[in-house]
Design a protein around this motif. Structure first.
Motif, PDB file in Angstrom:
ATOM      1  N   THR A 185      -2.761 -10.227   4.312  1.00  0.00           N
ATOM      2  CA  THR A 185      -1.425  -9.643   4.472  1.00  0.00           C
ATOM      3  C   THR A 185      -1.428  -8.128   4.293  1.00  0.00           C
ATOM      4  O   THR A 185      -0.925  -7.399   5.153  1.00  0.00           O
ATOM      5  CB  THR A 185      -0.435 -10.310   3.506  1.00  0.00           C
ATOM      6  N   PRO A 186      -2.006  -7.586   3.183  1.00  0.00           N
ATOM      7  CA  PRO A 186      -2.019  -6.116   3.078  1.00  0.00           C
ATOM      8  C   PRO A 186      -2.889  -5.445   4.131  1.00  0.00           C
ATOM      9  O   PRO A 186      -2.605  -4.323   4.553  1.00  0.00           O
ATOM     10  CB  PRO A 186      -2.562  -5.867   1.661  1.00  0.00           C
ATOM     11  N   ILE A 187      -3.956  -6.112   4.572  1.00  0.00           N
ATOM     12  CA  ILE A 187      -4.811  -5.503   5.604  1.00  0.00           C
ATOM     13  C   ILE A 187      -4.023  -5.318   6.893  1.00  0.00           C
ATOM     14  O   ILE A 187      -4.002  -4.225   7.489  1.00  0.00           O
ATOM     15  CB  ILE A 187      -6.061  -6.362   5.833  1.00  0.00           C
ATOM     16  N   LEU A 188      -3.324  -6.384   7.341  1.00  0.00           N
ATOM     17  CA  LEU A 188      -2.545  -6.289   8.574  1.00  0.00           C
ATOM     18  C   LEU A 188      -1.368  -5.335   8.387  1.00  0.00           C
ATOM     19  O   LEU A 188      -1.074  -4.488   9.255  1.00  0.00           O
ATOM     20  CB  LEU A 188      -2.034  -7.680   8.974  1.00  0.00           C
ATOM     21  N   GLY A 189      -0.681  -5.442   7.240  1.00  0.00           N
ATOM     22  CA  GLY A 189       0.498  -4.619   7.016  1.00  0.00           C
ATOM     23  C   GLY A 189       0.183  -3.139   6.977  1.00  0.00           C
ATOM     24  O   GLY A 189       0.815  -2.328   7.658  1.00  0.00           O
ATOM     25  N   TYR A 190      -0.826  -2.760   6.169  1.00  0.00           N
ATOM     26  CA  TYR A 190      -1.139  -1.346   6.051  1.00  0.00           C
ATOM     27  C   TYR A 190      -1.792  -0.807   7.323  1.00  0.00           C
ATOM     28  O   TYR A 190      -1.660   0.386   7.630  1.00  0.00           O
ATOM     29  CB  TYR A 190      -2.042  -1.108   4.841  1.00  0.00           C
ATOM     30  N   SER A 191      -2.515  -1.642   8.049  1.00  0.00           N
ATOM     31  CA  SER A 191      -3.061  -1.195   9.329  1.00  0.00           C
ATOM     32  C   SER A 191      -1.934  -0.796  10.267  1.00  0.00           C
ATOM     33  O   SER A 191      -2.004   0.248  10.941  1.00  0.00           O
ATOM     34  CB  SER A 191      -3.917  -2.302   9.950  1.00  0.00           C
ATOM     35  N   ASP A 192      -0.874  -1.605  10.315  1.00  0.00           N
ATOM     36  CA  ASP A 192       0.271  -1.275  11.169  1.00  0.00           C
ATOM     37  C   ASP A 192       0.943   0.015  10.710  1.00  0.00           C
ATOM     38  O   ASP A 192       1.311   0.872  11.525  1.00  0.00           O
ATOM     39  CB  ASP A 192       1.297  -2.422  11.148  1.00  0.00           C
ATOM     40  N   ASN A 212       1.541 -11.884  -6.119  1.00  0.00           N
ATOM     41  CA  ASN A 212       0.313 -11.207  -5.705  1.00  0.00           C
ATOM     42  C   ASN A 212       0.613  -9.723  -5.544  1.00  0.00           C
ATOM     43  O   ASN A 212       1.423  -9.313  -4.707  1.00  0.00           O
ATOM     44  CB  ASN A 212      -0.199 -11.808  -4.387  1.00  0.00           C
ATOM     45  N   GLU A 213      -0.037  -8.894  -6.345  1.00  0.00           N
ATOM     46  CA  GLU A 213       0.277  -7.457  -6.371  1.00  0.00           C
ATOM     47  C   GLU A 213       0.037  -6.796  -5.017  1.00  0.00           C
ATOM     48  O   GLU A 213       0.852  -5.996  -4.549  1.00  0.00           O
ATOM     49  CB  GLU A 213      -0.563  -6.772  -7.445  1.00  0.00           C
ATOM     50  N   ALA A 214      -1.102  -7.108  -4.373  1.00  0.00           N
ATOM     51  CA  ALA A 214      -1.425  -6.466  -3.102  1.00  0.00           C
ATOM     52  C   ALA A 214      -0.373  -6.795  -2.038  1.00  0.00           C
ATOM     53  O   ALA A 214       0.071  -5.922  -1.288  1.00  0.00           O
ATOM     54  CB  ALA A 214      -2.813  -6.895  -2.640  1.00  0.00           C
ATOM     55  N   VAL A 215       0.030  -8.079  -1.960  1.00  0.00           N
ATOM     56  CA  VAL A 215       1.052  -8.475  -0.978  1.00  0.00           C
ATOM     57  C   VAL A 215       2.379  -7.813  -1.325  1.00  0.00           C
ATOM     58  O   VAL A 215       3.094  -7.311  -0.452  1.00  0.00           O
ATOM     59  CB  VAL A 215       1.198 -10.011  -0.957  1.00  0.00           C
ATOM     60  N   ARG A 216       2.707  -7.789  -2.620  1.00  0.00           N
ATOM     61  CA  ARG A 216       3.979  -7.180  -3.041  1.00  0.00           C
ATOM     62  C   ARG A 216       4.037  -5.702  -2.637  1.00  0.00           C
ATOM     63  O   ARG A 216       5.033  -5.217  -2.094  1.00  0.00           O
ATOM     64  CB  ARG A 216       4.143  -7.339  -4.553  1.00  0.00           C
ATOM     65  N   ASN A 217       2.963  -4.990  -2.896  1.00  0.00           N
ATOM     66  CA  ASN A 217       2.928  -3.564  -2.546  1.00  0.00           C
ATOM     67  C   ASN A 217       3.032  -3.360  -1.041  1.00  0.00           C
ATOM     68  O   ASN A 217       3.686  -2.427  -0.554  1.00  0.00           O
ATOM     69  CB  ASN A 217       1.646  -2.924  -3.079  1.00  0.00           C
ATOM     70  N   THR A 218       2.327  -4.229  -0.277  1.00  0.00           N
ATOM     71  CA  THR A 218       2.342  -4.099   1.180  1.00  0.00           C
ATOM     72  C   THR A 218       3.752  -4.287   1.744  1.00  0.00           C
ATOM     73  O   THR A 218       4.254  -3.466   2.519  1.00  0.00           O
ATOM     74  CB  THR A 218       1.395  -5.132   1.813  1.00  0.00           C
ATOM     75  N   VAL A 219       4.418  -5.384   1.341  1.00  0.00           N
ATOM     76  CA  VAL A 219       5.768  -5.664   1.855  1.00  0.00           C
ATOM     77  C   VAL A 219       6.731  -4.570   1.416  1.00  0.00           C
ATOM     78  O   VAL A 219       7.601  -4.126   2.175  1.00  0.00           O
ATOM     79  CB  VAL A 219       6.234  -7.048   1.379  1.00  0.00           C
TER      80      VAL A 219
END
Length: 874
Positions: free
Chosen positions: A524-531, A764-771
């Motif tokens: 999720t953070p990989i796709l989100g931050y890539s966008d 999940n911290e990484a997902v939370r930060n990404t969203v």
């Protein structure tokens, strides 16, 4: 200063300055010139001394000669003039004039292009620095007088801020975890005060969302604008730090295993020298570890055993990974001998060097017992029944010739086996019951299955008697082959094997679902931050091209996770009544374009099929996977058969297929005339990541088929023999009646921007930060909470928000419970669930309940933004 000293100083200045210098008398005649001025105008010194200022200096605007009487000592600023070159050309310069005593003139000449070039170089250098700093993924900062004077974008984003916030709104200590502030401030002080020119250390940073990151700082002292400051770089090493901590824990677990296991462990170098030994191994031989380390491993053996052990050692070195085994006598420090069962295996350490690991078990008592049981050996060997001597519950220590012949092993091979090796069907419950019976009655009779060396099995009846010896328990087992009597028993055991295979696939499926959940959180953070980075205007085109590759890889990983979810039966289904024959017929043109021309395709569909309640896309995936597998099995061409028809599976069929319920089914058959599958591989084909295609296959195709079929409450059956092709049959239960279309929702695309307030709950911290970053970027106000309890506390404090965006599975309460509790307090009606997999918290048998809004992880930034907008606008 005396006159001679003054004259000497002037001479040094004339010789070493990079500018042109001249001195003229009151009539303007040049009386002293520097070599640099001569070089500038193309004269020799003698030629220059024959000229006056009017010959060489012209007013830049009028081209009129210089008049000395116009010189004003109160205006000591440089002016622009033209100098006449020996060849007649004019040279634009900056000239500073000063009147001296007795009417003489001092002139200092500097070329314009030199100063302009310096300015250009400085400007270019400054531009390069800013371009480098702003495009760098490393944080760059400049601290002057205890405040941030400059930070780049990477630095600000590392802590969750924008550059303007860091420079204008924050104190330097706001970005440092409180416990680490003394460390950072002390290092800054040392640099500012000159105790250290540069430093390198690690501290914990404090992000805007209160999360902690580990950063490595490289800083140096700098003089800037006449003051002392600190400049440096920051690198986020949070992931590296976590890996380091995990590695330390792993090393500690290995060290404990090595030292505390009650076996003798030796690590040897390629010369057979002991480089490490555990405490248990040293104690068993009567030594300390220090006494053994550095000694030859083969000096602990008798001469006749040393040659054999050395040969086994060399075999390990020459065949990497091979396990070599043997029994021999080791010499203790006091001279006594112990028998050991020894295993050796070579391996390559982290340092790249080859080592040999030797594991030894003391079997002295077992050897002594074997020697004592040589009595009546002739009768023992000649008995027309299998006789086994077993130590404890399972280890075979002696057998007679009849048992060896019947099982196809040599005596030495059987003595290295356990009861489970020749009786794989015996269960733990049977062993426990047997132990209980032997404890009370000292003997027991059981019926079980033995397995020969060639794999054949046969039923036996075993009479077991207890034999106590030296405070240990041994069993004497008399084994009678009862094959003819137990034919029915063999069929029953086959059913048990089938059932175990189903249970194994079920267990692996649950594991795959859990793995898929974790992977979705990571993706999720990989796709989100890539966008997010792709639309960032400060990112270069080359960097965006690399980000596209990251996004492409993450998307591929997401597709792989979808296959795992299909196998584990965790994906969302959209059931609707479908005609299996129609699907096959619709696939006809696609199949013929996909399959090679040397494969003949035959399709036979039944027109009277009952519908099946299924997810069309998933059934199409089953069909395509089976067709592609069949094609791959016929590299040289062949025939592919596709058939649909109605069938009844009665109790006779289900008796040999434990996971099938009797009833009416729609059958889909895919068969080929390819190379077929042997029995060993046939039992593994539905296992995830098992493939007969080597590197060409992912090992998820048939695992996905199995998962999809099972989630549709169906079954899949396969028959194959090498050289005879393969036949797959998929049975899907026929629908009793037509039902309305499933929970198919078509959501229109909407604007991704918004100004509403969203309560985001994600453990999940990484997902939370990404969203958080994705929504914040599009204008939303986002309030975050790491779990249900934190969210309830924030709601109770009186915050207002428009929508709840929550993970489904969280430690203290699930997402649905959280929504229920919040809605009773705030009358909240809008909620969007997200999860790495689905379960019965928000679904029923994999199908979303009516009215539930859900998004599957991992998602792109566009997908989550559109979904949020859809929920808010609904």
């Amino acid at each position: 200063m005396s006159f001679p000293q003054s004259k000497e100083l002037c001479s040094v200045v004339f010789e070493h300055t990079s500018d042109g210098i001249f001195v003229a008398n009151e009539q303007g005649v040049l009386v002293q010139v520097s070599q640099q001025l001569c070089d500038m105008l193309g004269y020799t010194i003698d030629e220059m001394l024959s000229l006056s200022t009017r010959d060489i200096v012209l007013d830049r605007n009028t081209n009129s000669p210089l008049h000395c009487e116009n010189i004003d000592n109160n205006d000591n600023q440089p002016a622009q003039y033209s100098l006449r070159h020996k060849e007649g050309t004019l040279l634009e310069v900056e000239l500073r004039l000063q009147s001296l005593s007795k009417g003489s003139i001092f002139g200092l000449v500097r070329r314009f292009e030199k100063r302009n070039r310096l300015e250009e170089q400085f400007h270019e250098s400054e531009q390069r620095f800013r371009l480098l700093a702003e495009s760098s993924l490393t944080g760059i900062y400049l601290i002057m007088e205890g405040k941030f004077d400059y930070v780049n974008t990477a630095f600000a984003h590392m802590f969750g801020y924008e550059v303007e916030e860091v420079i204008n709104d924050l104190k330097m200590t706001d970005l440092i975890f409180p416990e680490d502030r003394p460390l950072v401030l002390e290092n800054i002080r040392r640099r500012v005060e000159g105790e250290a020119a540069s430093v390198r250390y690690v501290f914990r940073g404090w992000r805007k969302n209160d999360s902690i990151i580990y950063v490595e700082v490289h800083g140096s002292r700098i003089h800037h604008r006449g003051k002392v400051g600190v400049i440096g770089t920051l690198i986020d090493i949070t992931d590296t730090k976590k890996t380091e901590l995990a590695l330390r824990a792993s090393e500690e677990r290995y060290r404990n295993l090595y030292n505390e296991t009650p076996s003798m462990f030796f690590t040897l170098d390629t010369e057979g020298v002991i480089s490490a030994v555990n405490d248990f191994g040293a104690n068993q031989l009567g030594y300390s570890r220090e006494e053994l380390e550095g000694q030859s491993f083969f000096k602990l053996l008798k001469k006749e055993d040393a040659a054999i052990a050395l040969e086994r050692f060399q075999a390990c070195l020459h065949t990497h990974g091979r396990v070599c085994h043997g029994q021999l006598k080791r010499i203790c420090k006091d001279g006594s001998l112990i028998w050991v069962d020894e295993y050796m295996r070579s391996t390559t350490g982290l340092d790249g060097n080859v080592h040999v690991l030797a594991v030894c078990q003391d079997i002295s008592e077992r050897i002594q017992l074997e020697e004592s049981l040589k009595v009546s050996q002739f009768i023992f060997d000649q008995a027309d029944i299998g006789i086994f001597l077993v130590q404890g519950d399972s280890q075979i220590i002696d057998v007679n010739e009849h048992a060896c012949r019947n099982l196809g092993y040599s005596k030495e091979e059987l003595c290295n086996c356990s009861v489970m090796d020749i009786d794989p069907a015996i269960s733990e419950d049977q062993l426990e019951e047997l132990r209980s019976q032997l404890a009370t009655m000292k003997s027991a009779t059981i019926k079980t299955i033995h397995q020969r060396k060639n794999g054949d099995t046969f039923p036996v009846q075993v009479f077991i008697s207890t034999l106590p010896y030296k405070n240990k328990v041994f069993r004497v087992c008399f084994v009678q082959d009862i094959t003819e009597i137990e034919q029915a028993r063999t069929e029953q055991d086959k059913l048990e094997v089938q059932l175990k295979q189903v249970q194994k696939l079920e267990a692996v499926g649950r594991l795959a679902g859990g793995v898929a959940h974790d992977l979705n959180n990571l993706l999720t953070p990989i796709l989100g931050y890539s966008d997010l980075l792709t639309i960032d205007t400060s990112i270069s085109d080359s960097a965006k091209a690399k980000l596209a590759q990251v996004s492409k890889a993450a998307t591929g990983a997401r597709d792989l996770v979808k296959q795992l979810l299909a196998f584990s039966r965790k994906q969302i289904m959209e059931y609707q009544p479908i005609d299996l024959s129609t699907i096959v017929e619709d696939f006809d043109s696609l199949i013929r374009r996909t399959i090679r021309e040397n494969i003949e395709i035959s399709i036979s569909t039944s027109s009277d099929l009952k519908p099946v309640l299924a997810d069309r896309g998933q059934i199409e995936q089953v069909l395509m996977n089976l067709i592609v597998n069949a094609s791959d099995a016929m590299p040289d061409g062949g025939k592919l058969f596709i058939e649909t028809k109605m069938t009844e599976l009665d109790v006779i069929y289900t008796a040999t297929h434990p996971d099938v319920t009797p009833g009416t089914y729609v059958m889909l058959r895919i068969s080929d005339t390819g190379k077929g599958i042997d029995q060993e591989n046939l039992s593994k084909i539905f296992d995830p990541f098992f493939s007969t295609k080597g590197d060409q296959g992912t090992g998820l195709g048939l695992a996905t088929v199995y998962g999809i079929v099972k989630q549709h409450k169906g079954s899949v059956w396969v028959y194959s023999e090498p050289g005879m092709g393969t036949n797959f049959k998929v049975y899907l239960p026929a629908a009793e009646q037509l039902q309305g279309r499933g929970n198919t929702r078509h959501e229109k695309k909407s604007d991704t921007h918004g100004s509403e307030t969203i309560l985001l709950v994600e453990d999940n911290e990484a997902v939370r930060n990404t969203v958080y970053d994705i929504l914040k970027e599009q204008g939303y106000r986002v309030i975050t909470a790491r779990d249900g309890k934190s969210a309830i506390m924030k709601v109770s404090s009186g915050i207002s928000f428009d929508m709840l965006l929550t993970d489904v599975v969280m430690p203290d309460m699930n997402g649905k419970e959280l929504f229920t509790r919040i809605s009773t307090k705030t009358h909240l009606a809008k909620v969007l669930y997200m999860s790495g997999y689905t379960n019965d918290i928000i679904t029923h048998h994999g199908v979303l309940e009516q009215g539930i809004q859900f998004i599957q992880k991992p998602f792109s930034s566009l997908e989550i933004l559109q979904k949020v907008r859809t929920v808010l606008d609904s």
